[in-house]
Design a protein around this motif. Structure first.
Motif, PDB file in Angstrom:
ATOM      1  N   GLN A   1      50.361  -3.692  27.676  1.00  0.00           N
ATOM      2  CA  GLN A   1      49.474  -2.559  27.920  1.00  0.00           C
ATOM      3  C   GLN A   1      50.075  -1.208  27.536  1.00  0.00           C
ATOM      4  N   LEU A   2      51.391  -1.123  27.602  1.00  0.00           N
ATOM      5  CA  LEU A   2      52.028   0.181  27.452  1.00  0.00           C
ATOM      6  C   LEU A   2      53.429   0.009  26.891  1.00  0.00           C
ATOM      7  N   ALA A   3      53.788   0.895  25.994  1.00  0.00           N
ATOM      8  CA  ALA A   3      55.141   0.848  25.433  1.00  0.00           C
ATOM      9  C   ALA A   3      56.162   1.076  26.545  1.00  0.00           C
ATOM     10  N   LEU A   4      57.241   0.315  26.482  1.00  0.00           N
ATOM     11  CA  LEU A   4      58.315   0.451  27.459  1.00  0.00           C
ATOM     12  C   LEU A   4      59.636   0.578  26.703  1.00  0.00           C
ATOM     13  N   PRO A   5      60.135   1.797  26.548  1.00  0.00           N
ATOM     14  CA  PRO A   5      61.393   1.994  25.833  1.00  0.00           C
ATOM     15  C   PRO A   5      62.536   1.209  26.464  1.00  0.00           C
ATOM     16  N   LYS A   6      63.481   0.808  25.634  1.00  0.00           N
ATOM     17  CA  LYS A   6      64.631   0.040  26.120  1.00  0.00           C
ATOM     18  C   LYS A   6      65.398   0.808  27.193  1.00  0.00           C
ATOM     19  N   GLU A   7      65.426   2.134  27.066  1.00  0.00           N
ATOM     20  CA  GLU A   7      66.154   2.943  28.042  1.00  0.00           C
ATOM     21  C   GLU A   7      65.527   2.816  29.436  1.00  0.00           C
ATOM     22  N   ASP A   8      64.207   2.710  29.483  1.00  0.00           N
ATOM     23  CA  ASP A   8      63.530   2.550  30.768  1.00  0.00           C
ATOM     24  C   ASP A   8      63.766   1.157  31.334  1.00  0.00           C
ATOM     25  N   GLU A   9      63.652   0.151  30.487  1.00  0.00           N
ATOM     26  CA  GLU A   9      63.900  -1.220  30.936  1.00  0.00           C
ATOM     27  C   GLU A   9      65.326  -1.363  31.454  1.00  0.00           C
ATOM     28  N   ALA A  10      66.269  -0.718  30.793  1.00  0.00           N
ATOM     29  CA  ALA A  10      67.681  -0.842  31.162  1.00  0.00           C
ATOM     30  C   ALA A  10      67.971  -0.246  32.535  1.00  0.00           C
ATOM     31  N   GLU A  11      67.095   0.641  33.020  1.00  0.00           N
ATOM     32  CA  GLU A  11      67.346   1.291  34.307  1.00  0.00           C
ATOM     33  C   GLU A  11      66.686   0.551  35.472  1.00  0.00           C
ATOM     34  N   ILE A  12      65.940  -0.508  35.200  1.00  0.00           N
ATOM     35  CA  ILE A  12      65.278  -1.248  36.283  1.00  0.00           C
ATOM     36  C   ILE A  12      66.278  -1.722  37.337  1.00  0.00           C
ATOM     37  N   PRO A  13      67.473  -2.232  36.957  1.00  0.00           N
ATOM     38  CA  PRO A  13      68.439  -2.615  38.001  1.00  0.00           C
ATOM     39  C   PRO A  13      68.811  -1.478  38.948  1.00  0.00           C
ATOM     40  N   THR A  14      68.805  -0.248  38.455  1.00  0.00           N
ATOM     41  CA  THR A  14      69.081   0.894  39.332  1.00  0.00           C
ATOM     42  C   THR A  14      67.986   1.053  40.366  1.00  0.00           C
ATOM     43  N   PHE A  15      66.739   0.860  39.941  1.00  0.00           N
ATOM     44  CA  PHE A  15      65.630   0.993  40.882  1.00  0.00           C
ATOM     45  C   PHE A  15      65.592  -0.175  41.870  1.00  0.00           C
ATOM     46  N   ILE A  16      66.010  -1.344  41.435  1.00  0.00           N
ATOM     47  CA  ILE A  16      66.116  -2.464  42.373  1.00  0.00           C
ATOM     48  C   ILE A  16      67.175  -2.169  43.420  1.00  0.00           C
ATOM     49  N   MET A  17      68.298  -1.601  42.998  1.00  0.00           N
ATOM     50  CA  MET A  17      69.366  -1.265  43.945  1.00  0.00           C
ATOM     51  C   MET A  17      68.929  -0.130  44.869  1.00  0.00           C
ATOM     52  N   LEU A  18      68.242   0.874  44.318  1.00  0.00           N
ATOM     53  CA  LEU A  18      67.703   1.965  45.132  1.00  0.00           C
ATOM     54  C   LEU A  18      66.793   1.412  46.218  1.00  0.00           C
ATOM     55  N   ARG A  19      65.897   0.512  45.836  1.00  0.00           N
ATOM     56  CA  ARG A  19      64.962  -0.072  46.787  1.00  0.00           C
ATOM     57  C   ARG A  19      65.695  -0.883  47.859  1.00  0.00           C
ATOM     58  N   ARG A  20      66.696  -1.639  47.450  1.00  0.00           N
ATOM     59  CA  ARG A  20      67.439  -2.461  48.402  1.00  0.00           C
ATOM     60  C   ARG A  20      68.099  -1.597  49.477  1.00  0.00           C
ATOM     61  N   VAL A  21      68.761  -0.539  49.063  1.00  0.00           N
ATOM     62  CA  VAL A  21      69.432   0.338  50.023  1.00  0.00           C
ATOM     63  C   VAL A  21      68.396   1.050  50.892  1.00  0.00           C
ATOM     64  N   LEU A  22      67.281   1.445  50.285  1.00  0.00           N
ATOM     65  CA  LEU A  22      66.210   2.080  51.037  1.00  0.00           C
ATOM     66  C   LEU A  22      65.674   1.145  52.119  1.00  0.00           C
TER      67      LEU A  22
END
Length: 336
Positions: free
Chosen positions: A278-299
């Motif tokens: 549906q939408l372009a997803l640059p590699k830089e954005d995909e590469a940061e998903i683990p950071t958001f998973i870790m952010l969510r876990r700590v939250l």
């Protein structure tokens, strides 16, 4: 702190149930309709059954979390998402006075509660033990459509929702869900490892930035409990935490509470595959998903501690904090 201290937690539930059943009279529902609690989290949610078999979902909002205007903003986005065919969302029901939001009082509560009734949505909550690769791919598509909609939608002038960024999630000054340092079972050594992890998350997100292509209106809580699988479709419910955050945070929330499970990387791959339909997803954005998973876990470590009197957070307790340690170590090793 509970919603209406000094009442003990066990005394809150029957009072909330009384309030929920009182709220039913504010809607044009069949005589004999009754409410039964489904879950207690940020809000109290009830299943409403009518004698003729029809059903609804009733949400009693907690105090001091969202204003009436913020709730109206949530409903405005939900309604537009549904009406434009972006995603199936719960359909709010107007009360007898023509308003979606009803204000209900109880003699043992210091202030009225905001209440919203929704039509019942069919479907089944997915389980982490199931093969979710297909549903996650569909969810990726849906999430991308929601992000497209959020960028194009002309929000009402009065629209207001919380912002979910580093400071409001993991910062020291009054974060929305409490302080991660207060996590259940947290000791000094744990705090040191968590602190290093939080510092790394902060540095990476500062570098990542909040450009309009990366930060905007999102659901914020697409965890499994807020999804319904209905045939080949995936429905998104409970927009109570929707607000302004990083779009890729919506990639992390579907694995909430299960971030440590071995199938998570594959599920994220499925989500990304669907998103890119549906939408372009640059590699830089995909590469940061683990950071958001870790952010969510700590939250969520903070959330569990600040909601420990409720059944689900209590069932996770210190085990969730302990289970976060190897994730911190892995994240530091890969991205530090």
């Amino acid at each position: 702190m509970t919603d209406f201290e000094p009442l003990p937690h066990e005394e809150q539930l029957p009072i909330l149930l009384e309030l929920a059943n009182k709220a039913l009279s504010h809607y044009d529902l069949p005589a004999g309709s009754t409410a039964k609690m489904l879950n207690l989290s940020e809000n109290a949610t009830y299943k409403v059954d009518a004698p003729d078999g029809r059903r609804w979902a009733l949400r009693v909002h907690r105090e001091d979390y969202h204003s009436r205007q913020a709730i109206a903003s949530e409903l405005a986005w939900e309604i537009d998402l549904r009406q434009t065919g972006v995603v199936t969302t719960p359909n709010p029901v107007k009360g007898k006075d023509g308003e979606f939001i009803q204000e209900i009082t109880h003699p043992r509560m210091p202030r009225p509660r905001n209440v919203v009734l929704f039509d019942w949505e069919t479907g089944v909550e997915p389980g982490i033990g199931e093969d979710l690769s297909g549903p996650f791919e569909v969810l990726g598509e849906i999430t991308a459509r929601m992000h497209i909609h959020a960028r194009q939608w002309q929000r009402p002038s009065w629209f207001t929702r919380l912002t979910w960024d580093f400071d409001t999630a993991l910062g020291d000054d009054n974060p929305h869900w409490g302080r991660w340092r207060d996590g259940v079972g947290m000791d000094r050594e744990m705090k040191q490892l968590f602190q290093r992890t939080v510092d790394l998350i902060g540095r990476r997100l500062k570098a990542y930035g909040k450009g309009a292509d990366r930060f905007g209106l999102i659901h914020c809580d697409l965890r499994l409990a807020n999804l319904l699988i209905d045939g080949h479709s995936v429905k998104a419910i409970d927009f109570d935490d929707c607000g302004f955050g990083w779009y890729m945070y919506d990639a992390a929330t579907p694995v909430s509470f299960y971030e440590h499970e071995p199938q998570v990387p594959g599920l994220i791959e499925s989500w990304v595959k669907g998103y890119r339909k549906q939408l372009a997803l640059p590699k830089e954005d995909e590469a940061e998903i683990p950071t958001f998973i870790m952010l969510r876990r700590v939250l969520l470590v903070a959330w569990i501690a600040s909601h420990i009197e409720a059944e689900f957070p209590k069932s996770l307790g210190a085990g969730y904090t302990d289970g976060t340690l190897p994730l911190c170590e892995e994240y530091l090793r890969k991205f530090g």
